[in-house]
Design an enzyme around this catalytic site. Structure first.
Site, PDB file in Angstrom:
ATOM      1  N   LYS A  34       0.823  -1.215   0.000  1.00  0.00           N
ATOM      2  CA  LYS A  34       0.000   0.000   0.000  1.00  0.00           C
ATOM      3  C   LYS A  34       0.860   1.270   0.000  1.00  0.00           C
ATOM      4  O   LYS A  34       0.493   2.248  -0.661  1.00  0.00           O
ATOM      5  CB  LYS A  34      -0.964   0.015   1.185  1.00  0.00           C
ATOM      6  CG  LYS A  34      -0.340   0.230   2.553  1.00  0.00           C
ATOM      7  CD  LYS A  34      -1.408   0.297   3.621  1.00  0.00           C
ATOM      8  CE  LYS A  34      -0.802   0.454   4.997  1.00  0.00           C
ATOM      9  NZ  LYS A  34      -0.109   1.729   5.214  1.00  0.00           N
ATOM     10  N   THR A  35       1.996   1.281   0.717  1.00  0.00           N
ATOM     11  CA  THR A  35       2.845   2.481   0.735  1.00  0.00           C
ATOM     12  C   THR A  35       3.397   2.763  -0.654  1.00  0.00           C
ATOM     13  O   THR A  35       3.435   3.918  -1.097  1.00  0.00           O
ATOM     14  CB  THR A  35       3.994   2.319   1.748  1.00  0.00           C
ATOM     15  OG1 THR A  35       3.456   1.984   3.033  1.00  0.00           O
ATOM     16  CG2 THR A  35       4.797   3.599   1.862  1.00  0.00           C
ATOM     17  N   ASP A 225      -4.153   7.474   5.156  1.00  0.00           N
ATOM     18  CA  ASP A 225      -3.643   6.108   5.312  1.00  0.00           C
ATOM     19  C   ASP A 225      -4.189   5.511   6.611  1.00  0.00           C
ATOM     20  O   ASP A 225      -4.554   6.234   7.540  1.00  0.00           O
ATOM     21  CB  ASP A 225      -2.107   6.151   5.339  1.00  0.00           C
ATOM     22  CG  ASP A 225      -1.487   4.770   5.230  1.00  0.00           C
ATOM     23  OD1 ASP A 225      -2.204   3.820   4.847  1.00  0.00           O
ATOM     24  OD2 ASP A 225      -0.286   4.640   5.515  1.00  0.00           O
ATOM     25  N   GLU A 226      -4.239   4.184   6.684  1.00  0.00           N
ATOM     26  CA  GLU A 226      -4.705   3.456   7.884  1.00  0.00           C
ATOM     27  C   GLU A 226      -6.072   3.986   8.346  1.00  0.00           C
ATOM     28  O   GLU A 226      -6.298   4.221   9.541  1.00  0.00           O
ATOM     29  CB  GLU A 226      -3.678   3.578   9.023  1.00  0.00           C
ATOM     30  CG  GLU A 226      -2.282   3.088   8.673  1.00  0.00           C
ATOM     31  CD  GLU A 226      -2.164   1.569   8.590  1.00  0.00           C
ATOM     32  OE1 GLU A 226      -3.205   0.881   8.653  1.00  0.00           O
ATOM     33  OE2 GLU A 226      -1.041   1.073   8.437  1.00  0.00           O
ATOM     34  N   GLN A 256      -7.362  -5.262   9.921  1.00  0.00           N
ATOM     35  CA  GLN A 256      -6.267  -4.866  10.801  1.00  0.00           C
ATOM     36  C   GLN A 256      -6.672  -3.726  11.735  1.00  0.00           C
ATOM     37  O   GLN A 256      -5.831  -2.977  12.222  1.00  0.00           O
ATOM     38  CB  GLN A 256      -5.044  -4.464   9.968  1.00  0.00           C
ATOM     39  CG  GLN A 256      -4.482  -5.606   9.140  1.00  0.00           C
ATOM     40  CD  GLN A 256      -3.198  -5.228   8.428  1.00  0.00           C
ATOM     41  OE1 GLN A 256      -2.138  -5.061   9.056  1.00  0.00           O
ATOM     42  NE2 GLN A 256      -3.270  -5.096   7.119  1.00  0.00           N
ATOM     43  N   ARG A 612       2.763 -10.681  10.252  1.00  0.00           N
ATOM     44  CA  ARG A 612       4.064 -10.008  10.396  1.00  0.00           C
ATOM     45  C   ARG A 612       5.182 -10.919   9.907  1.00  0.00           C
ATOM     46  O   ARG A 612       6.284 -10.449   9.598  1.00  0.00           O
ATOM     47  CB  ARG A 612       4.359  -9.652  11.877  1.00  0.00           C
ATOM     48  CG  ARG A 612       3.413  -8.695  12.574  1.00  0.00           C
ATOM     49  CD  ARG A 612       3.098  -7.475  11.786  1.00  0.00           C
ATOM     50  NE  ARG A 612       1.861  -7.663  11.033  1.00  0.00           N
ATOM     51  CZ  ARG A 612       1.479  -6.905  10.026  1.00  0.00           C
ATOM     52  NH1 ARG A 612       2.236  -5.914   9.607  1.00  0.00           N
ATOM     53  NH2 ARG A 612       0.341  -7.134   9.394  1.00  0.00           N
TER      54      ARG A 612
END
Length: 680
Positions: A34-35, A225-226, A256, A612
């Site tokens: 996504k970044t 974002d997020e 998330q 992770r």
């Protein structure tokens, strides 16, 4: 002029980068790049579509994420071409808005941001003045309630008339009094706390709609974002910022969303399409992080949540071991076998910074720290004491704060007798009483007394005033580092440290901390150039959040095993992850089971932990765990029992492959070694 080539993006990422106008919801699963997608979207807007950078606002949740985004955009299109773009956190954006327009709601633009220690000092003072049957109240509980109220948009004037107030609850009655006292003090000191940044921003937009429209017109294209982590205040900020257009792109993953305890509201992302009609929904479902066997388990776990956006993470990489669940005898045995495995990784010469130990609760840490220390395996605990919370650093920050904002009474109280000037608590109380009688700030009282020939403390007060005044001139005419260095010399701070500690080693370490503080100003100047002002530096220090620890902030990862909670692990990735304590009443946590029975967020937390891991995922649970002094039987988490076809369970004997006699000898030796290490 060079264009940004989007050919390297996958089809969904490219669609997200090219969809610019109108509302866009990018559902970006774990490890989906996504970044990279956001970066290329910004680059495409500036380089290919010629949208002026000043029209673009991109908001993330942490300083680290904002810095990473800034660096990636710079690398993609160059520093000059991106000049004018706003890449920040919500709180940095809030401060920028308040610095420009807070005068509309009765504050001065040079306000100070108080940290938790300052907050507690005012609440403690408020509780001293609150009398009710001589009852005692926990200041942390009061502070937590005030934070909850602010994050729900409830002011001290409104609290009593809301559902949050129960007149039969003594804590609510105390909070109502202290909340009034607290806000009055903050206003008098021209200070705000961390929660105020967003709270006052929303208040400003509500009371001054034209101000909201000004910023909406300024930022014609907005990216968040997020987005799954936004709370009610952040939602209202976003709504105000899009009041003149709907060019908003939000990126997030409802799977998330794990910060409800901070006020995050998952419905913000779930209901985005209802608020913004005609939303284009784009799913990023290709995972570039975890190997396929880990993803199979993670996907199967998260799909049990019914209220979620439908998506399934995919990968072409199925190379790597199947996830493992180790059943352990007890918490000591759990720590032993995990550290034994880490030692094997260390023997293979692998980088320990790529190994993470994840846990649900901080109470799980001690046995692992004991074993790591005894085995001499280097490790770091993410979320431990932060550099800027050390005493000497807080002393210097207090000096800087008073120089910047003379009304900052709490910082002034801290430094008035540092180094010692013979001004004790009785003198300070007298000064405060004089200020209350004359309605003057503490610094105004001190200035007046410093010129009074009948004042016994006139000389040390005059010397203190000289330091503050000289400091102000230094920070106006020198670089940040030069001015701070001059201040340290002016107050004789190194000599003060030498006299304060009996141990030369401790004193040397404290001096090194001060030198590190000076280096931090150097880095700040190098990074921000003409914007490296005292005010901006103080803001940067106070906006560092829980995920922006010192090492990560500077982009340094040491050769140490990383210990952290599952919450702190979000956004990170490691070759090998040990998820310890994957058992009922830890994950899901017993408090959640007891209070609501809704374990959806706990399941999302489990999903975050699993994703992770890039190559190896090793989970553990203890058959027995000591709780409140009793050995209680434990069971694997329901999240695993439901999906045992996607992992392998290995039953490890209580103490590895030891006999009962060997196990007893091991336990005896373990505790003897532990006591010896503590003595050393």
């Amino acid at each position: 002029m060079n264009i940004v080539d989007l050919a390297g993006l996958n089809p969904e990422q490219r669609q997200a980068a090219e969809t610019i106008n109108g509302p866009v919801l990018i559902l970006a699963g774990a490890g989906s790049g996504k970044t990279r997608t956001i970066t290329y979207r910004i680059g495409h807007m500036i380089a290919n579509l010629r949208i002026p950078p000043k029209d673009i606002l991109a908001v993330s949740f942490t300083n680290k994420a904002a810095l990473e985004m800034n660096e990636r955009v710079t690398k993609l299109i160059g520093r000059k071409r991106k000049r004018g773009i706003s890449l920040s956190t919500f709180h940095s954006l809030g401060i920028k808005i308040l610095r420009e327009d807070i005068h509309h709601i009765g504050y001065s633009k040079d306000f100070t941001i108080y940290d938790q220690g300052d907050q507690m000092a005012i609440i403690r003072e408020g509780l001293k003045q609150f009398k009710m049957d001589k009852a005692s109240f926990d200041k942390k509980t009061i502070a937590s309630k005030i934070g909850l109220l602010k994050n729900n948009g409830i002011s001290h004037l409104e609290f009593k008339d809301t559902e949050f107030y129960d007149p039969e609850n003594p804590y609510d009655v105390a909070t109502e009094y202290v909340y009034h006292f607290y806000q009055d003090k903050l206003h008098f000191y021209n200070a705000v706390d961390f929660d105020d940044i967003l709270f006052l921003c929303v208040k400003l937009f509500e009371e001054q709609p034209e101000v909201a429209k000004k910023y909406s017109a300024r930022y014609k294209y907005i990216m968040i974002d997020e987005y799954q982590d936004t709370n009610g205040l952040q939602f209202e900020m976003v709504r105000a910022l899009t009041s003149t257009h709907h060019n908003i792109c939000v990126v997030g993953d409802d799977d998330q969303s794990i910060y409800a305890f901070r006020g995050a509201d998952i419905t913000n992302i779930l209901n985005f399409e209802k608020l913004y009609q005609g939303t284009k929904v784009i799913k990023l479902e290709y995972n570039y992080r975890s190997q396929g066997k880990i993803l199979k388990l993670a996907n199967s776990v998260i799909k049990d949540n019914k209220v979620r956006k439908d998506k399934t993470m995919k990968t072409k990489n199925f190379e790597g071991p199947v996830p493992i669940l180790w059943s352990c005898g007890n918490s000591d045995h759990e720590a032993q076998i995990v550290v034994d495995e880490i030692i094997e990784i260390q023997k293979q010469g692998k980088f320990l910074g790529d190994v993470a130990l994840l846990y649900r609760s901080n109470t799980q840490i001690p046995p692992f720290e004991d074993q790591l220390r005894l085995a001499q395996v280097p490790y770091t605990v993410i979320g431990g004491q932060k550099f800027y919370e050390k005493k000497e650093i807080k002393d210097l920050i207090a000096y800087l704060s008073v120089i910047h904002n003379p009304k900052d009474e709490l910082s002034l109280r801290r430094i008035l007798n540092i180094p010692q000037r013979g001004i004790g608590t009785q003198s300070l109380k007298r000064f405060l009483d004089l200020g209350k009688e004359s309605n003057q700030t503490l610094l105004q009282v001190i200035r007046k007394l410093a010129q009074d020939p009948n004042e016994k403390k006139a000389k040390p007060l005059s010397e203190f005033i000289d330091i503050i005044d000289k400091g102000k001139l230094h920070f106006e005419n020198m670089t940040l580092t030069q001015a701070l260095n001059a201040l340290i010399e002016e107050i004789g701070y190194f000599e003060f440290i030498k006299k304060s500690y009996d141990s030369p080693k401790v004193a040397a370490r404290k001096k090194d901390d001060v030198r590190s503080f000076l280096l931090s100003t150097d880095r700040f100047v190098d990074r921000f150039h003409e914007e490296a002002t005292l005010g901006n530096y103080l803001e940067r220090l106070l906006l560092v959040d829980n995920q922006d620890n010192q090492n990560n902030e500077e982009g340094i990862q040491k050769n140490e095993v990383q210990l952290m909670t599952l919450h702190s692990s979000k956004g990170l990735e490691f070759d090998t992850c040990f998820m310890v304590g994957v058992e009922e009443e830890l994950l899901p946590h017993k408090n959640v089971i007891k209070e609501s029975g809704n374990v959806d967020e706990e399941r999302r937390l489990c999903y975050v932990g699993m994703t992770r891991a890039k190559r190896r995922l090793i989970m553990t649970f203890a058959k027995q765990r000591k709780i409140y002094g009793k050995d209680l039987v434990r069971h694997p988490s329901r999240f695993l029992i439901e999906h045992d076809q996607f992992y392998v369970e290995q039953d490890r004997n209580t103490f590895g492959h030891l006999s009962e006699e060997e196990a007893e000898a091991y336990k005896s030796n373990f505790f003897n070694d532990l006591l010896k290490s503590l003595d050393d």
